[in-house]
Scaffold this motif. Sequence first.
Motif, PDB file in Angstrom:
ATOM      1  N   HIS A  79      15.407  39.058 -33.470  1.00  0.00           N
ATOM      2  CA  HIS A  79      15.286  39.453 -34.850  1.00  0.00           C
ATOM      3  C   HIS A  79      15.319  40.908 -35.310  1.00  0.00           C
ATOM      4  CE1 HIS A  79      13.150  35.606 -33.917  1.00  0.00           C
ATOM      5  NE2 HIS A  79      12.123  36.116 -32.854  1.00  0.00           N
ATOM      6  N   LEU A 100      12.541  29.404 -26.301  1.00  0.00           N
ATOM      7  CA  LEU A 100      11.480  28.520 -25.791  1.00  0.00           C
ATOM      8  C   LEU A 100      10.809  27.574 -27.021  1.00  0.00           C
ATOM      9  CD1 LEU A 100      10.041  30.703 -23.041  1.00  0.00           C
ATOM     10  CD2 LEU A 100      11.154  28.745 -22.579  1.00  0.00           C
ATOM     11  N   SER A 101      10.421  28.616 -27.941  1.00  0.00           N
ATOM     12  CA  SER A 101       9.604  27.958 -29.227  1.00  0.00           C
ATOM     13  C   SER A 101      10.457  27.709 -30.163  1.00  0.00           C
ATOM     14  CB  SER A 101       8.508  29.031 -29.413  1.00  0.00           C
ATOM     15  OG  SER A 101       9.155  30.330 -29.963  1.00  0.00           O
ATOM     16  N   ARG A 110      10.451  35.548 -37.760  1.00  0.00           N
ATOM     17  CA  ARG A 110      11.108  35.054 -36.472  1.00  0.00           C
ATOM     18  C   ARG A 110      12.176  34.042 -37.138  1.00  0.00           C
ATOM     19  NH1 ARG A 110       7.877  36.503 -31.723  1.00  0.00           N
ATOM     20  NH2 ARG A 110       5.779  36.474 -32.424  1.00  0.00           N
TER      21      ARG A 110
HETATM   22  O1  CA2 Z   1      10.652  31.264 -28.234  1.00  0.00           O
HETATM   23  C1  CA2 Z   1      11.188  32.032 -27.761  1.00  0.00           C
HETATM   24  O2  CA2 Z   1      11.766  32.046 -26.486  1.00  0.00           O
HETATM   25  C2  CA2 Z   1      11.253  33.662 -28.171  1.00  0.00           C
HETATM   26  O3  CA2 Z   1      12.485  34.246 -27.866  1.00  0.00           O
HETATM   27  C3  CA2 Z   1      10.140  34.247 -27.212  1.00  0.00           C
HETATM   28  C4  CA2 Z   1       9.963  35.819 -27.849  1.00  0.00           C
HETATM   29  C5  CA2 Z   1       9.780  35.865 -29.181  1.00  0.00           C
HETATM   30  O4  CA2 Z   1       9.586  37.311 -29.719  1.00  0.00           O
HETATM   31  C6  CA2 Z   1      10.740  35.144 -30.127  1.00  0.00           C
HETATM   32  O5  CA2 Z   1      10.394  35.220 -31.203  1.00  0.00           O
HETATM   33  C7  CA2 Z   1      10.885  33.690 -29.573  1.00  0.00           C
HETATM   34  C8  CA2 Z   1       8.885  36.268 -26.923  1.00  0.00           C
HETATM   35  C9  CA2 Z   1       9.027  36.436 -25.297  1.00  0.00           C
HETATM   36  C10 CA2 Z   1       7.699  36.167 -24.501  1.00  0.00           C
HETATM   37  O6  CA2 Z   1       6.391  36.641 -24.936  1.00  0.00           O
HETATM   38  C11 CA2 Z   1       5.511  36.350 -24.140  1.00  0.00           C
HETATM   39  C12 CA2 Z   1       4.044  36.713 -24.960  1.00  0.00           C
HETATM   40  C13 CA2 Z   1       2.914  36.516 -24.272  1.00  0.00           C
HETATM   41  C14 CA2 Z   1       2.821  36.073 -23.295  1.00  0.00           C
HETATM   42  C15 CA2 Z   1       4.102  35.906 -22.557  1.00  0.00           C
HETATM   43  C16 CA2 Z   1       5.300  36.017 -23.016  1.00  0.00           C
END
Ligand code: CA2
Length: 139
Positions: A79, A100-101, A110
């Motif tokens: 982002h 993943l999400s 996001r």
């Molecule tokens: O959904 C996804 O894969 C994301 O790329 C994951 C990122 C997020 O910033 C994106 O918007 C969407 C976050 C990576 C991991 O974050 C964690 C947070 C808490 C505990 C473990 C992993």
Amino acid sequence: MKILVINGPNLNMLGIREPGIYGDRSFAALEKFIKDSAAELNIEVSLFQSNHEGEIVDVIQSAYGVFDGIVINPAAYTHTSVAILDALKAVGLPTVEVHLSDINSREEFRRFSYVSLAAKKTICGMGFDGYREALEYFC
Ligand code: CA2
């Protein structure tokens, strides 16, 4: 076929917090899932994870002439990072973006992805299976 899989910041913390969003499996489990999927699909895969934007730019540049494609979950850099977008455009390798999400059904900030401007395909909301689908794209 050789594919480079890049995971961005904090993905190494998977399974430790926010299981409702990212699941309860660890990053080690994700890496094993990707390696097993690649083996089944007869793809040679290299895995890279970094919490540092410049390191991700470096590894994208070093993929030029070595890999046939890139699978990337840039995590929060999705982002924010024009540098990662520019690196992907510079090397010109076919790229699939994975999340993943479902980034489109979460916070407003996001919903925009710089990386999607260089990606052939974006897969989100499928958890670990999204990485397998990304590898299948190259087959
Ligand atoms: O959904 C996804 O894969 C994301 O790329 C994951 C990122 C997020 O910033 C994106 O918007 C969407 C976050 C990576 C991991 O974050 C964690 C947070 C808490 C505990 C473990 C992993």
